[in-house]
Design an enzyme around this catalytic site. Structure first.
Site, mmCIF file in Angstrom:
data_model
loop_
_atom_site.group_PDB
_atom_site.id
_atom_site.type_symbol
_atom_site.label_atom_id
_atom_site.label_comp_id
_atom_site.label_asym_id
_atom_site.label_seq_id
_atom_site.Cartn_x
_atom_site.Cartn_y
_atom_site.Cartn_z
ATOM 1 N N TYR A 292 0.840 -1.205 0.000
ATOM 2 C CA TYR A 292 0.000 0.000 0.000
ATOM 3 C C TYR A 292 0.869 1.247 0.000
ATOM 4 O O TYR A 292 0.737 2.108 0.858
ATOM 5 C CB TYR A 292 -0.929 0.003 1.221
ATOM 6 C CG TYR A 292 -1.751 -1.254 1.325
ATOM 7 C CD1 TYR A 292 -2.847 -1.436 0.485
ATOM 8 C CD2 TYR A 292 -1.416 -2.262 2.215
ATOM 9 C CE1 TYR A 292 -3.599 -2.594 0.555
ATOM 10 C CE2 TYR A 292 -2.156 -3.425 2.284
ATOM 11 C CZ TYR A 292 -3.246 -3.583 1.451
ATOM 12 O OH TYR A 292 -3.972 -4.723 1.521
ATOM 13 N N TYR A 420 -12.465 -7.264 5.662
ATOM 14 C CA TYR A 420 -11.213 -7.351 4.902
ATOM 15 C C TYR A 420 -10.875 -8.831 4.739
ATOM 16 O O TYR A 420 -10.845 -9.578 5.713
ATOM 17 C CB TYR A 420 -10.052 -6.625 5.605
ATOM 18 C CG TYR A 420 -8.768 -6.835 4.845
ATOM 19 C CD1 TYR A 420 -8.519 -6.104 3.674
ATOM 20 C CD2 TYR A 420 -7.839 -7.804 5.229
ATOM 21 C CE1 TYR A 420 -7.370 -6.321 2.927
ATOM 22 C CE2 TYR A 420 -6.687 -8.030 4.493
ATOM 23 C CZ TYR A 420 -6.457 -7.293 3.345
ATOM 24 O OH TYR A 420 -5.336 -7.520 2.593
ATOM 25 N N ASP A 521 -13.795 -16.138 8.125
ATOM 26 C CA ASP A 521 -12.395 -15.795 7.876
ATOM 27 C C ASP A 521 -11.725 -15.560 9.223
ATOM 28 O O ASP A 521 -11.904 -14.506 9.838
ATOM 29 C CB ASP A 521 -12.345 -14.539 6.989
ATOM 30 C CG ASP A 521 -10.914 -14.068 6.730
ATOM 31 O OD1 ASP A 521 -9.987 -14.596 7.372
ATOM 32 O OD2 ASP A 521 -10.752 -13.164 5.884
ATOM 33 N N LYS A 550 -1.984 -16.210 8.724
ATOM 34 C CA LYS A 550 -1.236 -15.309 9.611
ATOM 35 C C LYS A 550 -0.487 -16.033 10.746
ATOM 36 O O LYS A 550 0.632 -16.441 10.536
ATOM 37 C CB LYS A 550 -2.147 -14.201 10.120
ATOM 38 C CG LYS A 550 -2.472 -13.209 8.985
ATOM 39 C CD LYS A 550 -2.964 -11.877 9.474
ATOM 40 C CE LYS A 550 -2.842 -10.825 8.382
ATOM 41 N NZ LYS A 550 -4.111 -10.430 7.780
HETATM 42 C C1 LIG Z 1 -4.544 -10.528 6.425
HETATM 43 C C2 LIG Z 1 -5.868 -11.038 6.168
HETATM 44 C C3 LIG Z 1 -6.181 -11.701 4.960
HETATM 45 C C4 LIG Z 1 -5.176 -11.833 3.843
HETATM 46 O O1 LIG Z 1 -4.057 -12.586 4.211
HETATM 47 P P1 LIG Z 1 -2.702 -12.452 3.365
HETATM 48 O O2 LIG Z 1 -1.818 -13.507 3.939
HETATM 49 O O3 LIG Z 1 -2.198 -11.065 3.617
HETATM 50 O O4 LIG Z 1 -3.024 -12.671 1.947
HETATM 51 C C5 LIG Z 1 -7.447 -12.200 4.813
HETATM 52 N N1 LIG Z 1 -8.373 -12.067 5.785
HETATM 53 C C6 LIG Z 1 -8.120 -11.445 6.947
HETATM 54 C C7 LIG Z 1 -9.179 -11.355 7.986
HETATM 55 C C8 LIG Z 1 -6.858 -10.900 7.174
HETATM 56 O O5 LIG Z 1 -6.613 -10.259 8.318
#
Ligand SMILES: *Cc1c(COP(=O)(O)O)cnc(C)c1O
Length: 702
Positions: A292, A420, A521, A550
């Site tokens: 970004y 997100y 997610d 993550k």
């Molecule tokens: C960071 C994140 C993603 C994307 O993960 P990347 O490894 O950066 O592609 C997807 N969903 C959530 C909730 C996130 O915090």
């Protein structure tokens, strides 16, 4: 070792051996003399010496420092710590109730690094001599960025094996020896023709098999192995003492002359830190693109040279307290020994192998472990490379499932605003349409259906009306909806918003009623961050598909996983194959380190740690609530958020944090927030919350 990571100050040279009694001290002393003869300022450090009594003034009697001073009278020499019992340091220290640690030894060395052009550090015994129940001298070396390693071995029959084993151990830690000194002096061996031939062959093996760039020999200098000169006798036997003194001085000269090639190698590489830093930043500005960020003009960045625990060290030596866990991932802090060890073991056997048609233990075991700890019913695991890709996989699974079960018309996704889910096109389509810049990508990003973000705050009463927009969306679009996608309880990068778990319970019912798949997610929330292992547990809800990433590998490697109910896998399989398969799927290194991270998670009392961090964050941030410019303060688990009334000046604020507070924080939008590693101490948290308090009060965010 790599000279390019040399921190400010002088060069560091660590002298280690293949064992005890191989001639390290004489080699170290001779190296110091050789360096001093070049006009360099020199110091010699023995971090821990055992078998050393204390003089009445507290200094050690008869330590190696005496020999260093004799060989190099202009140089400084220090023993940092000593113990009376002549034994391994961990044992000798334990006898007097002390515990040595690699961190404190390395810190003591680094604190002295700037005192000389070159610092020689002599370990105790061999490379893997223990300091405590978990660490060895190799861990000290690993904590000295830019250090060069000199290996000392006795040049005798049997040395090859010890040298090669030590090389393997060094290289397993990413260390390359700069040179090897083969010490010819061994009173137990008579240097006859056979022994001399063996000694010569040893040297060639070190160069060929060992691939050591510089191999030097140190002859037997008899004077250096004689009895120490008795100063008390000096008067009575004046002649003899002087003679022996001069013998020893000559011997030191000869010994240091033999080690000139080693000193050449140690001083050959450039050591101008400013130049190196500028070099990195210049190349970065010329060629790199950051997340970004702009390239014209380039967004400012700092060069990180080292991480350890909760600290990130910059090129100029400044240590920052990590408040970000490298975007939710480094939950156990950096360079955790168990995670590092897991990766080293795996890299030694199988760093990667394709997953099509092959399987392996790290993947199989990790899948089983994830199924064990995930919400009940998620029995199938698909590994992917990153969070975004996991979301692509989850979306595709939902579409294929609907197709397989006779609903090819269900092809759209229903998702709340403020979400997100990643940066690839499919994942973007379910991100908040405003912050996700859907306008910019109109026609490219598929149009999904948005409903209002779950409005009932986590720490408030549940309000059934908060579901109105979602219910309305179902009413209007039910027949076309493949799945509902959302972050349970905590909306992360889309706004750091925490909402009531009951919302998820109702959502689960709505999905079931309308034949929609529910996708959680948990890429940010997974592995304890919110105070539950998975945020879905706050509601006791099992989604049909769950994505994690993550913190899955403890922040060491990129890996994500999509967990699905078996029914989904079965239905798709009846219809055909699942259409996804990344090249680096289930990378064994990543799976292995993920297993180590899970082990660590379940031994580190994460629940207590996260609860404690929650209290500390609340104590540090809540007082900001009435402050000017503050819209809201929120804390949940190990997440602390201060929401401002206006967007913050990110670059300026980050520079303020680095320069004025020693905290590493990366705010965005109207949010100044932190999610520290679970190992963060109260002091660490205080550094972070104080930094945020100052930023708000001193208006550094404007
Ligand atoms: C960071 C994140 C993603 C994307 O993960 P990347 O490894 O950066 O592609 C997807 N969903 C959530 C909730 C996130 O915090």
């Amino acid at each position: 070792m790599i000279a390019s990571s040399t921190p400010p100050g002088g060069r560091l040279v660590f002298v280690t051996g293949t064992g005890t009694e191989v001639g390290k001290t004489i080699t170290t002393a001779a190296l110091a003399r050789a360096a001093a003869l070049r006009g360099l300022t020199v110091q010699t450090i023995k971090p821990v010496q055992t078998g050393c009594a204390a003089a009445p003034d507290g200094t050690p009697i008869g330590s190696d420092a005496d020999l260093y001073r004799e060989a190099c009278p202009n140089g400084a020499a220090a023993v940092l710590d000593f113990y009376p019992v002549p034994a391994s340091p961990h044992y000798a220290a334990g006898l007097v109730g002390k515990r040595l640690s690699a961190d404190s030894i390395a810190a003591a060395i680094r604190a002295r690094q700037a005192d000389a052009d070159i610092t020689f550090i002599e370990g105790a015994g061999g490379l893997l001599v223990p300091l405590n129940e978990a660490e060895t001298f190799a861990d000290v070396i690993a904590k000295l960025p830019g250090v060069q390693v000199v290996l000392v071995a006795a040049n005798i029959l049997g040395a090859i094996n010890q040298v090669l084993l030590t090389l393997e151990a060094l290289r397993a830690r990413g260390l390359e020896p700069a040179a090897l000194v083969a010490n010819q002096s061994n009173p137990a061996v008579t240097m006859d023709d056979t022994a001399a031939a063996i000694a010569r062959d040893n040297l060639s093996v070190y160069r060929t098999v060992g691939k050591i760039p510089v191999v030097a020999t140190l002859s037997h200098h008899a004077a250096l192995y004689g009895e120490p000169v008795e100063l008390a006798d000096a008067k009575a036997d004046n002649e003899k003492t002087r003679h022996r003194d001069s013998d020893r001085a000559d011997a030191w000269d000869d010994a240091s002359a033999e080690l000139q090639t080693v000193v050449d190698a140690l001083t050959a590489s450039p050591n101008d830190d400013n130049e190196e830093e500028e070099d990195v930043l210049r190349q970065d500005a010329a060629h790199l693109w950051h997340p970004y960020a702009k390239t014209h003009p380039p967004t400012p960045v700092w060069e990180a040279v080292r991480t350890a625990g909760t600290r990130i060290t910059l090129r100029d030596g400044r240590e920052l307290v990590d408040g970000m866990s490298s975007w939710w991932s480094a939950i156990h802090g950096y360079n955790h020994p168990a995670l590092m060890a897991a990766i080293r073991e795996q890299v030694a056997t199988m760093p990667h192998v394709m997953f099509g048609g092959l399987t392996h233990r790290p993947a199989a075991e990790l899948a089983r472990r994830l199924v064990d700890i995930a919400p009940r019913g998620l029995g199938r695991v698909f590994f992917a490379d990153s969070g975004s890709v996991a979301m692509e996989v989850a979306l595709k699974m939902a579409i294929q499932y609907q197709h397989a079960t006779g609903h090819p018309e269900k092809r759209r996704f229903l998702t709340p605003r403020g979400g997100y889910h990643g940066d690839t096109i499919g994942a973007m389509s379910v991100c908040d349409p405003v912050t996700g810049m859907h306008g910019l990508f109109a026609g490219v990003v598929p149009e999904q259906i948005f409903f209002d973000k779950p409005a009932c705050p986590f720490h408030g009463e549940f309000q059934p009306e908060s579901l109105a927009s979602l219910e309305e969306a179902f009413r209007l679009h039910a027949d076309g909806i493949a799945a509902v996608v959302l972050e349970p309880v905590v909306q992360g990068a889309g706004g750091m918003w925490f909402y009531r778990p009951e919302y998820l319970t109702r959502l689960r019912e709505l999905c079931d009623r309308h034949g929609a798949i529910l996708i959680h997610d948990e890429i940010a929330t997974g592995f304890g961050r919110t105070g539950k292992l998975f945020a879905s547990e706050w509601a006791g809800v099992t989604p049909d598909i769950m994505a994690v990433g993550k913190a899955l590998t403890g922040g060491v490697m990129t890996l994500s996983a999509v967990l699905a109910k078996d029914a989904i896998a079965e239905a798709i399989s009846l219809d055909g194959v699942f259409m996804h398969g990344p090249t680096f799927m289930a990378n064994p290194l990543a799976c292995r380190v993920a297993l180590a991270s899970l082990d660590e998670l379940f031994t580190c009392h994460w629940r207590d740690r996260v609860r404690h961090i929650e209290q500390e964050l609340a104590a540090g941030l809540e007082p900001l609530r009435p402050a000017e410019g503050v819209h809201d303060v929120r804390v949940l688990g190990a997440i602390g958020v201060v929401e401002m009334t206006e967007p913050v000046a990110m670059d300026r604020l980050m520079a303020f944090f680095v320069d004025q507070t020693g905290a590493w924080l990366r705010p965005f939008g109207r949010l100044i927030y932190t999610m520290p590693p679970y190992i963060a101490t109260d002091d660490d948290i205080r550094t972070i919350t104080t930094a945020i308090q100052r930023a708000v009060k001193e208006k550094a965010w404007r």
